[in-house]
Design a protein around this motif. Structure first.
Motif, short mmCIF file in Angstrom:
data_model
loop_
_atom_site.label_atom_id
_atom_site.label_comp_id
_atom_site.label_asym_id
_atom_site.label_seq_id
_atom_site.Cartn_x
_atom_site.Cartn_y
_atom_site.Cartn_z
N VAL A 65 18.92 -3.64 -13.52
CA VAL A 65 17.86 -4.54 -13.11
C VAL A 65 18.36 -5.36 -11.93
CG1 VAL A 65 16.39 -6.49 -13.77
CG2 VAL A 65 16.90 -4.68 -15.44
N LYS A 66 17.57 -5.41 -10.87
CA LYS A 66 17.94 -6.16 -9.67
C LYS A 66 16.72 -6.92 -9.17
CE LYS A 66 21.42 -2.78 -8.14
NZ LYS A 66 21.80 -1.82 -7.07
N LEU A 67 16.94 -7.81 -8.23
CA LEU A 67 15.85 -8.51 -7.56
C LEU A 67 15.84 -8.11 -6.10
CD1 LEU A 67 14.02 -10.53 -9.13
CD2 LEU A 67 16.26 -10.27 -10.19
N ALA A 68 14.64 -7.83 -5.59
CA ALA A 68 14.50 -7.52 -4.17
C ALA A 68 14.80 -8.77 -3.34
CB ALA A 68 13.09 -7.03 -3.89
N PRO A 69 15.11 -8.61 -2.06
CA PRO A 69 15.36 -9.78 -1.21
C PRO A 69 14.20 -10.77 -1.28
CG PRO A 69 15.97 -7.78 -0.05
CD PRO A 69 15.30 -7.35 -1.32
N TYR A 70 14.54 -12.06 -1.27
CA TYR A 70 13.53 -13.09 -1.31
C TYR A 70 12.72 -13.12 -0.01
CZ TYR A 70 16.29 -15.04 -5.20
OH TYR A 70 16.97 -15.23 -6.38
N ASN A 71 11.47 -13.49 -0.15
CA ASN A 71 10.64 -13.73 1.02
C ASN A 71 11.29 -14.85 1.85
OD1 ASN A 71 8.50 -14.80 2.76
ND2 ASN A 71 7.08 -13.61 1.52
N TYR A 119 0.49 -15.70 -4.16
CA TYR A 119 1.84 -15.15 -4.25
C TYR A 119 1.86 -14.04 -5.29
CZ TYR A 119 3.36 -19.39 -1.78
OH TYR A 119 3.52 -20.39 -0.86
N ALA A 120 2.84 -13.14 -5.18
CA ALA A 120 2.93 -12.04 -6.14
C ALA A 120 4.36 -11.50 -6.18
CB ALA A 120 1.95 -10.92 -5.79
N PHE A 121 4.63 -10.74 -7.22
CA PHE A 121 5.94 -10.13 -7.42
C PHE A 121 5.78 -8.63 -7.60
CE2 PHE A 121 6.08 -14.46 -9.06
CZ PHE A 121 7.20 -14.97 -8.43
N ASP A 133 10.93 -2.66 -4.39
CA ASP A 133 10.58 -3.66 -3.38
C ASP A 133 9.25 -3.28 -2.76
OD1 ASP A 133 10.40 -5.38 -1.23
OD2 ASP A 133 12.50 -5.18 -0.66
N MET A 134 8.22 -4.10 -2.97
CA MET A 134 6.89 -3.83 -2.46
C MET A 134 6.52 -4.73 -1.28
SD MET A 134 4.68 -3.14 -5.95
CE MET A 134 4.91 -1.63 -6.91
N ALA A 135 7.51 -5.31 -0.63
CA ALA A 135 7.24 -6.28 0.44
C ALA A 135 6.41 -5.68 1.56
CB ALA A 135 8.56 -6.81 1.00
N ARG A 136 6.56 -4.39 1.82
CA ARG A 136 5.83 -3.80 2.94
C ARG A 136 4.32 -3.79 2.71
NH1 ARG A 136 8.33 -0.09 -0.04
NH2 ARG A 136 7.38 1.91 -0.63
N PHE A 137 3.90 -3.88 1.45
CA PHE A 137 2.48 -3.88 1.15
C PHE A 137 1.87 -5.28 1.22
CE2 PHE A 137 4.28 -0.27 -1.19
CZ PHE A 137 3.53 0.76 -0.64
N ALA A 138 2.73 -6.29 1.14
CA ALA A 138 2.22 -7.67 1.12
C ALA A 138 3.30 -8.61 1.66
CB ALA A 138 1.82 -8.06 -0.30
N PRO A 139 3.58 -8.55 2.95
CA PRO A 139 4.71 -9.29 3.50
C PRO A 139 4.65 -10.81 3.32
CG PRO A 139 3.34 -8.36 5.25
CD PRO A 139 2.90 -7.74 3.97
N LYS A 140 3.45 -11.36 3.21
CA LYS A 140 3.33 -12.81 3.01
C LYS A 140 3.32 -13.16 1.53
CE LYS A 140 0.80 -13.69 7.33
NZ LYS A 140 -0.49 -14.17 7.91
N ALA A 141 2.64 -12.37 0.74
CA ALA A 141 2.48 -12.69 -0.69
C ALA A 141 3.74 -12.37 -1.50
CB ALA A 141 1.30 -11.90 -1.26
N VAL A 146 -4.05 -7.36 -3.24
CA VAL A 146 -5.07 -8.37 -3.52
C VAL A 146 -4.52 -9.77 -3.24
CG1 VAL A 146 -6.41 -9.47 -5.36
CG2 VAL A 146 -6.35 -6.98 -5.19
N ALA A 147 -3.29 -10.01 -3.70
CA ALA A 147 -2.66 -11.31 -3.46
C ALA A 147 -2.55 -11.59 -1.96
CB ALA A 147 -1.29 -11.36 -4.11
N GLU A 148 -2.17 -10.57 -1.20
CA GLU A 148 -2.03 -10.73 0.25
C GLU A 148 -3.36 -11.09 0.89
OE1 GLU A 148 0.46 -10.17 3.88
OE2 GLU A 148 0.84 -10.58 1.77
N SER A 149 -4.43 -10.43 0.44
CA SER A 149 -5.74 -10.63 1.07
C SER A 149 -6.35 -11.98 0.71
CB SER A 149 -6.69 -9.50 0.65
OG SER A 149 -7.02 -9.60 -0.73
N ARG A 150 -5.87 -12.56 -0.40
CA ARG A 150 -6.50 -13.81 -0.86
C ARG A 150 -5.56 -15.01 -0.82
NH1 ARG A 150 -10.55 -12.40 -5.83
NH2 ARG A 150 -10.80 -14.67 -5.64
#
Length: 359
Positions: free
Chosen positions: A291-297, A237-239, A244-252, A230-234
């Motif tokens: 607990v880790k953080l995925a690579p930053y956009n 930004y999102a987390f 790592d969910m970047a493949r579902f929303a590469p810009k958001a 939803v964030a990607e389509s509109r």
């Protein structure tokens, strides 16, 4: 060796396990260690259950034919989970990992009936001589993404798609909000409760409603990538959640809170194999790597990266605790005095929200 047993098969008492049902309670047959995992959602949720299943796969790779692994997905919290956990114990499993908060009481009840079986429960607080508990300090990662959200939001409103109002989720919302308001004091966090861990349709509807209410940053404590999409389509930004969910929303997708259960599972299975397993209580976070953080956009500005990295480094070193006073609640009452840090016992029963949360 892996076996996927459907919830329906277990609840129906399938003849697929008839041979092992004859074993005495708690007895272990000779041969590989039998290990079972119980998941609240589908392993394809790309979130919480998916992250646990990555740990299961690591166990299979590491120990190969020394273990026989079973998993059951989509197990509802409550009576269904107790029947599933009992069936797995009856079927001769030596070690059972019950991975959701709502499996806690069922696990404790079944463990009393199977004293020779080892049980592990994730995110709960009740132990027994044959029941260990393990948890991740998700709130530490929430403090990092809260910092990013506060710096990236233009509207000053974040939307939080939440599952259940249990302490784990409440402390995550609070940690996120406190961190966001440190860098943007007027930040507001609007929460929608879904009372489910996984429902892509409801998650998408909640994300849309939050954006309609002014949110330009979305956070989630539910498991599908629907909020991300939803964030990607509109253009928001999102987390990501749990992986790592970047493949579902590469810009958001700015980053994700990633759960890495594999090291814990590898250690506990090793202990079960060598006879050193004991009940315990583990609550690991950024320092231990659970607990880790995925690579930053790549689009994340350098100053935002630096601020997030500092929060992460300070939490890891112990220089920063996300819940350090002064902290006020929603009603403006002082909950923690200046410099005071909340203890783990109070975190684990947290049922109040900090200033800035609209729930």
């Amino acid at each position: 060796m892996t076996f996927h047993i459907s919830r329906r098969t277990l609840l129906a008492g399938s003849t697929a396990t008839a041979a092992t049902l004859a074993l005495p309670r708690g007895a272990r047959a000779e041969g590989p260690l039998k290990v079972a995992y119980v998941y609240v959602g589908p392993i394809g949720d790309h979130g919480y259950s998916y992250s646990h299943d990555q740990g299961r796969k690591a166990v299979e790779v590491k120990f190969a034919d020394r273990v026989k692994v079973t998993y059951v997905e989509n197990v509802a919290e409550g009576p269904d989970s107790e029947r599933v956990i009992r069936q797995l114990a009856t079927a001769g499993n030596d070690l059972v990992f019950a991975t959701s908060f709502g499996f806690m009481n069922p696990t404790i009840r079944v463990a009393k009936q199977f004293p020779k079986v080892k049980f592990e429960h994730a995110t709960g607080y009740q132990k027994a001589s044959n029941v260990a508990i393990y948890n991740a300090r998700f709130y530490e990662g929430r403090a990092v993404i809260g910092t990013i959200a506060g710096l990236m939001s233009k509207t000053g409103v974040a939307g939080y798609v939440a599952s259940f109002p249990i302490p784990e989720v409440v402390m995550g919302i609070n940690a996120f909000t406190l961190a966001a308001r440190k860098v943007r004091p007027d930040m507001k966090v609007k929460v929608i409760w879904l009372n489910t861990w996984y429902d892509p349709g409801k998650e998408a509807d909640a994300a849309k409603a939050l954006m309609d209410g002014g949110a330009d940053v979305l956070v989630q404590h539910v498991d599908s990538p629907a909020t991300m999409q939803v964030a990607e389509s509109r253009g928001a930004y999102a987390f990501g959640q749990a992986s790592d969910m970047a493949r579902f929303a590469p810009k958001a997708h700015l980053t994700a809170l990633v759960n890495d259960w594999a090291p814990y599972y590898l250690e506990r299975v090793k202990q079960a194999l060598d006879g050193s397993w004991q009940s315990g209580d583990v609550w690991w976070g950024l320092k231990e790597g659970m607990v880790k953080l995925a690579p930053y956009n790549p689009a994340l500005p350098e100053n935002v990266r630096a601020a997030a990295d500092k929060v992460k480094a300070d939490i890891t070193s112990g220089a920063l605790h996300p819940f350090t006073g002064p902290i006020k609640d929603q009603k403006g009452s002082l909950r923690l005095a200046d410099g005071q840090r909340i203890g783990d016992a109070d975190l684990l029963k947290m049922d109040w929200f900090v200033e800035g949360v609209q729930s």
